[in-house]
Motif scaffolding. Structure first.
Motif, short mmCIF file in Angstrom:
data_model
loop_
_atom_site.label_atom_id
_atom_site.label_comp_id
_atom_site.label_asym_id
_atom_site.label_seq_id
_atom_site.Cartn_x
_atom_site.Cartn_y
_atom_site.Cartn_z
N TYR A 27 -26.34 42.78 27.71
CA TYR A 27 -27.30 42.62 26.62
C TYR A 27 -26.69 41.78 25.50
N LEU A 28 -27.56 41.12 24.76
CA LEU A 28 -27.14 40.41 23.55
C LEU A 28 -27.54 41.27 22.36
N ILE A 29 -26.56 41.63 21.54
CA ILE A 29 -26.82 42.47 20.37
C ILE A 29 -26.65 41.64 19.10
N ILE A 30 -27.71 41.56 18.32
CA ILE A 30 -27.67 40.86 17.03
C ILE A 30 -27.36 41.88 15.94
N PHE A 31 -26.21 41.74 15.30
CA PHE A 31 -25.79 42.65 14.23
C PHE A 31 -26.25 42.09 12.88
N ILE A 32 -27.03 42.89 12.16
CA ILE A 32 -27.61 42.39 10.92
C ILE A 32 -27.84 43.53 9.94
N ARG A 33 -27.63 43.26 8.66
CA ARG A 33 -28.01 44.17 7.58
C ARG A 33 -28.35 43.31 6.36
N LEU A 34 -29.19 43.84 5.49
CA LEU A 34 -29.72 43.02 4.40
C LEU A 34 -29.03 43.23 3.06
N ASN A 35 -28.16 44.22 2.94
CA ASN A 35 -27.55 44.48 1.63
C ASN A 35 -26.14 43.92 1.51
N SER A 36 -25.90 42.77 2.13
CA SER A 36 -24.61 42.10 2.00
C SER A 36 -24.35 41.76 0.54
N LYS A 37 -23.15 42.03 0.06
CA LYS A 37 -22.80 41.76 -1.34
C LYS A 37 -22.72 40.26 -1.62
N ARG A 38 -22.29 39.49 -0.63
CA ARG A 38 -22.11 38.05 -0.83
C ARG A 38 -23.44 37.29 -0.79
N LEU A 39 -24.37 37.76 0.03
CA LEU A 39 -25.67 37.09 0.14
C LEU A 39 -26.72 38.11 0.54
N LYS A 40 -27.38 38.69 -0.46
CA LYS A 40 -28.34 39.76 -0.21
C LYS A 40 -29.58 39.22 0.52
N ASN A 41 -30.10 40.06 1.41
CA ASN A 41 -31.30 39.72 2.20
C ASN A 41 -31.09 38.49 3.09
N LYS A 42 -29.85 38.26 3.47
CA LYS A 42 -29.48 37.08 4.25
C LYS A 42 -30.38 36.87 5.48
N GLY A 43 -30.62 37.93 6.21
CA GLY A 43 -31.34 37.80 7.48
C GLY A 43 -32.78 37.37 7.37
N ILE A 44 -33.40 37.62 6.20
CA ILE A 44 -34.81 37.25 6.05
C ILE A 44 -35.01 36.08 5.09
N LEU A 45 -33.91 35.48 4.65
CA LEU A 45 -34.02 34.27 3.84
C LEU A 45 -34.57 33.12 4.69
N LYS A 46 -35.31 32.24 4.07
CA LYS A 46 -35.92 31.12 4.79
C LYS A 46 -34.98 29.92 4.85
N LEU A 47 -34.87 29.35 6.04
CA LEU A 47 -34.22 28.05 6.23
C LEU A 47 -35.32 27.14 6.76
N GLY A 48 -35.96 26.41 5.87
CA GLY A 48 -37.14 25.65 6.27
C GLY A 48 -38.32 26.59 6.38
N LYS A 49 -39.01 26.56 7.51
CA LYS A 49 -40.21 27.37 7.69
C LYS A 49 -39.93 28.74 8.29
N LYS A 50 -38.71 28.95 8.79
CA LYS A 50 -38.40 30.21 9.46
C LYS A 50 -37.28 30.96 8.75
N SER A 51 -37.27 32.28 8.94
CA SER A 51 -36.19 33.10 8.40
C SER A 51 -34.94 32.95 9.26
N VAL A 52 -33.81 33.36 8.72
CA VAL A 52 -32.53 33.27 9.45
C VAL A 52 -32.61 34.04 10.77
N ILE A 53 -33.14 35.26 10.72
CA ILE A 53 -33.20 36.06 11.95
C ILE A 53 -34.13 35.43 12.98
N GLU A 54 -35.21 34.79 12.54
CA GLU A 54 -36.12 34.12 13.48
C GLU A 54 -35.44 32.92 14.14
N ILE A 55 -34.62 32.20 13.38
CA ILE A 55 -33.88 31.06 13.94
C ILE A 55 -32.88 31.55 14.98
N ILE A 56 -32.16 32.61 14.66
CA ILE A 56 -31.18 33.17 15.61
C ILE A 56 -31.88 33.63 16.88
#
Length: 222
Positions: A27-56
């Motif tokens: 299986y491929l496991i994507i490890f993610i959490r949104l309360n990172s101190k360095r960049l909060k909400n990292k996984g749902i931030l938009k890069l262009g039209k899609k969020s980071v998690i959607e791109i991954i």
């Protein structure tokens, strides 16, 4: 014509990988959490039209069937928005410990009866899925406990990939440091002589570019 051939090739690779993954329960496991101190909400931030998690996820789907992808996050309420997004897309989701990533991994793998897993961190939206396909092919030979591109000298930061046997991952719980609970592969790199590890070589032209998404500075550059 070229793009048609490329599409057919990618579909062929996906089918081969799916057969291997199904047989080996990989299986491929994507490890993610949104309360990172360095960049909060990292996984749902938009890069262009899609969020980071959607791109991954989109990149993962180039080489792995959706039913073999698990999103592993924590039980913290801060991750609820992420979970709501992923539930709509009908992905497998596991919620466990916030800080003890090793414990989260073990519980996740046990729940889904995983024999081996690919680690994908959510700060690596530009990982090379073609190289991952090559790593899966190497892992399927059964010769190695761990396949990694970590030591590749011609690789930009943010492209690291690892595939490991869950049995090997599990059988070290009494030998780890406190930091190994967060950085779950460091133990294996410190003790590489004890394991059958295959380091793959990955080349990209712009080796000095940092492709990891660790902080706001990285986000602005990307």
């Amino acid at each position: 014509f070229y793009f048609s051939l490329l599409w057919l090739y990618n579909r062929f690779i996906l089918k081969i990988n799916t057969f291997v993954i199904n047989y080996m329960r990989l299986y491929l496991i994507i490890f993610i959490r949104l309360n990172s101190k360095r960049l909060k909400n990292k996984g749902i931030l938009k890069l262009g039209k899609k969020s980071v998690i959607e791109i991954i996820i989109d990149r993962c789907l180039q080489c792995i069937n959706k039913k073999y992808i698990i999103i592993a996050t924590s039980k913290e309420k801060s991750n609820d928005n992420l979970i709501n997004l992923l539930k709509k897309k009908k992905f497998k989701i596991f919620r466990g410990s916030e800080k003890n990533v090793r414990e989260r991994t073990i519980q996740c793998c046990s729940k889904y009866k995983v024999d081996g897993f690919i680690r994908m961190n959510a700060d690596r939206p530009f990982f090379d899925y073609k190289h991952l396909s090559k790593m899966i092919k190497i892992y399927k030979s059964g010769k190695y406990d761990l396949v990694s591109n970590r030591k590749s000298l011609n690789k930009s930061k943010g492209l690291t990939l690892e595939i490991i046997s869950f049995k090997k991952f599990l059988n070290i719980k009494n030998k780890i440091k406190l930091s190994d609970k967060e950085h779950i592969f460091n133990y294996f790199y410190r003790n590489e002589k004890k394991y059958k590890i295959k380091y793959t070589k990955q080349f990209n032209k712009n080796v000095n570019i940092n492709l990891a998404l660790d902080n706001f500075k990285n986000l602005k550059m990307i």
